[in-house]
Design a protein around this motif. Structure first.
Motif, PDB file in Angstrom:
ATOM      1  N   GLY A   1       0.817  -1.207   0.000  1.00  0.00           N
ATOM      2  CA  GLY A   1       0.000   0.000   0.000  1.00  0.00           C
ATOM      3  C   GLY A   1       0.851   1.257   0.000  1.00  0.00           C
ATOM      4  N   ALA A   2       0.232   2.363  -0.370  1.00  0.00           N
ATOM      5  CA  ALA A   2       0.962   3.632  -0.532  1.00  0.00           C
ATOM      6  C   ALA A   2       1.652   4.065   0.759  1.00  0.00           C
ATOM      7  N   ALA A   3       0.982   3.937   1.895  1.00  0.00           N
ATOM      8  CA  ALA A   3       1.584   4.365   3.159  1.00  0.00           C
ATOM      9  C   ALA A   3       2.798   3.517   3.504  1.00  0.00           C
ATOM     10  N   ALA A   4       2.721   2.228   3.223  1.00  0.00           N
ATOM     11  CA  ALA A   4       3.854   1.344   3.506  1.00  0.00           C
ATOM     12  C   ALA A   4       5.068   1.747   2.690  1.00  0.00           C
ATOM     13  N   HIS A   5       4.854   2.146   1.448  1.00  0.00           N
ATOM     14  CA  HIS A   5       5.971   2.557   0.599  1.00  0.00           C
ATOM     15  C   HIS A   5       6.641   3.815   1.141  1.00  0.00           C
ATOM     16  N   VAL A   6       5.838   4.707   1.712  1.00  0.00           N
ATOM     17  CA  VAL A   6       6.392   5.946   2.282  1.00  0.00           C
ATOM     18  C   VAL A   6       7.290   5.624   3.478  1.00  0.00           C
ATOM     19  N   HIS A   7       6.929   4.597   4.225  1.00  0.00           N
ATOM     20  CA  HIS A   7       7.650   4.287   5.469  1.00  0.00           C
ATOM     21  C   HIS A   7       8.413   2.978   5.355  1.00  0.00           C
ATOM     22  N   GLN A   8       9.125   2.842   4.271  1.00  0.00           N
ATOM     23  CA  GLN A   8       9.913   1.631   4.026  1.00  0.00           C
ATOM     24  C   GLN A   8      10.927   1.396   5.134  1.00  0.00           C
ATOM     25  N   ASP A   9      11.486   2.473   5.666  1.00  0.00           N
ATOM     26  CA  ASP A   9      12.499   2.335   6.720  1.00  0.00           C
ATOM     27  C   ASP A   9      11.915   1.704   7.978  1.00  0.00           C
TER      28      ASP A   9
END
Length: 300
Positions: free
Chosen positions: A270-278
């Motif tokens: 999901g989009a949010a997961a991609h933002v917070h890959q770290d």
């Protein structure tokens, strides 16, 4: 049950008669009289498609279309007696895929939900479940989302298509096999209500031989862990689309990880997961980034 109808591009795909020929035969010889929807679209029935196939066969045998047109009463009588049903195409051409998408978008622009529904029914009748999802439903939903973001579509138009697409994905899920030996639990983040991607993941996994327990929207973190433990899940999949900030994402994911049995692979997309890959990397959670990740996810 309503009679199934097709737009001209799909009728051409099913019958093997080019769109240009269909139009010419109608205009010059009156061999077909397609219906029109309330929005003015010309649509063809199964009987029309069968007639096109028969006309094509005759012309390939050397009969001129003008001569074949004089045989219409006899041909229609033969078709009505035989009651043939056109076989769905197993491999849709790029033309038919584009036609379906454009048809649904045009219907959505006109707020013609009935036609959107008819188009998607045609898609499900013509394609295998995964092809219908991946080649039509997902691209259509993505295009509608982009049009909404740019202001080309209203909220009502976006919702209209989303409801129809979601209904089709749910129907595909209900018909999908769910007897695999490997068990997966899929859920959205506790504050996440966008579940389309999660539904698609469930569909893909069931067809890959994984038994899926789908918890869906706004699943409390403690419930994900509890269900995973009780079912002895071998995989947990999560969806996080809406970004509420790094702290919120980390808090939610940390609670889920703490509740899932140690060693159970956890994937999040999901989009949010991609933002917070770290954050995903720090907590030892796999980030689903692209289609090629399916091999790793399903491989265990």
């Amino acid at each position: 049950m309503a009679e199934r109808t097709y737009r001209i591009h799909i009728a051409a795909e099913l019958s093997g008669v080019r769109v240009e020929l269909i139009r010419a035969w109608e205009r010059r010889y009156g061999v077909l009289a397609p219906r029109r929807t309330p929005s003015g679209y010309r649509v063809y029935t199964d009987r029309d498609v069968a007639l096109l196939r028969r006309l094509k066969q005759l012309t390939e045998e050397g009969v001129s279309i003008s001569e074949a047109a004089t045989m219409l009463p006899q041909l229609l009588e033969e078709l009505d007696t035989a009651q043939p049903v056109p076989e769905p195409v197993s491999e849709a051409s790029a033309t038919s895929l584009t036609a379906w998408r454009d048809e649904a978008l045009a219907a959505a622009a006109a707020l013609d939900q009935r036609r959107v529904s008819q188009v998607l029914n045609e898609v499900l009748a013509a394609l295998t479940p995964l092809k219908a999802y991946e080649q039509v439903l997902v691209p259509l939903q993505r295009e509608v989302g982009e049009r909404w973001h740019t202001g080309a579509f209203s909220v009502a138009q976006e919702h209209l298509v989303t409801q129809e697409v979601r209904a089709r994905v749910i129907s595909l899920l209900h018909a999908a096999p769910d007897t695999g030996r490997r068990r997966a639990v899929l859920a959205c983040f506790p504050d996440e209500q966008h579940e389309m991607g999660l539904l698609g993941a469930a569909l893909r996994m069931r067809h890959a031989g994984v038994a899926v327990t789908l918890l869906g929207q706004r699943t409390p973190a403690a419930e994900v862990g509890r269900v995973a433990r009780e079912l002895k899940a071998e995989l947990v999949g999560l969806s996080a689309v809406t970004d509420h900030g790094a702290q919120d994402f980390e808090d939610s994911l940390s609670r889920i990880v703490a509740g899932v049995p140690r060693g159970t692979p956890i994937w999040v997309g999901g989009a949010a997961a991609h933002v917070h890959q770290d954050v995903c990397e720090r907590l030892g959670v796999h980030l689903f980034e692209r289609g090629t990740d399916w091999a790793r996810l399903l491989g265990g």
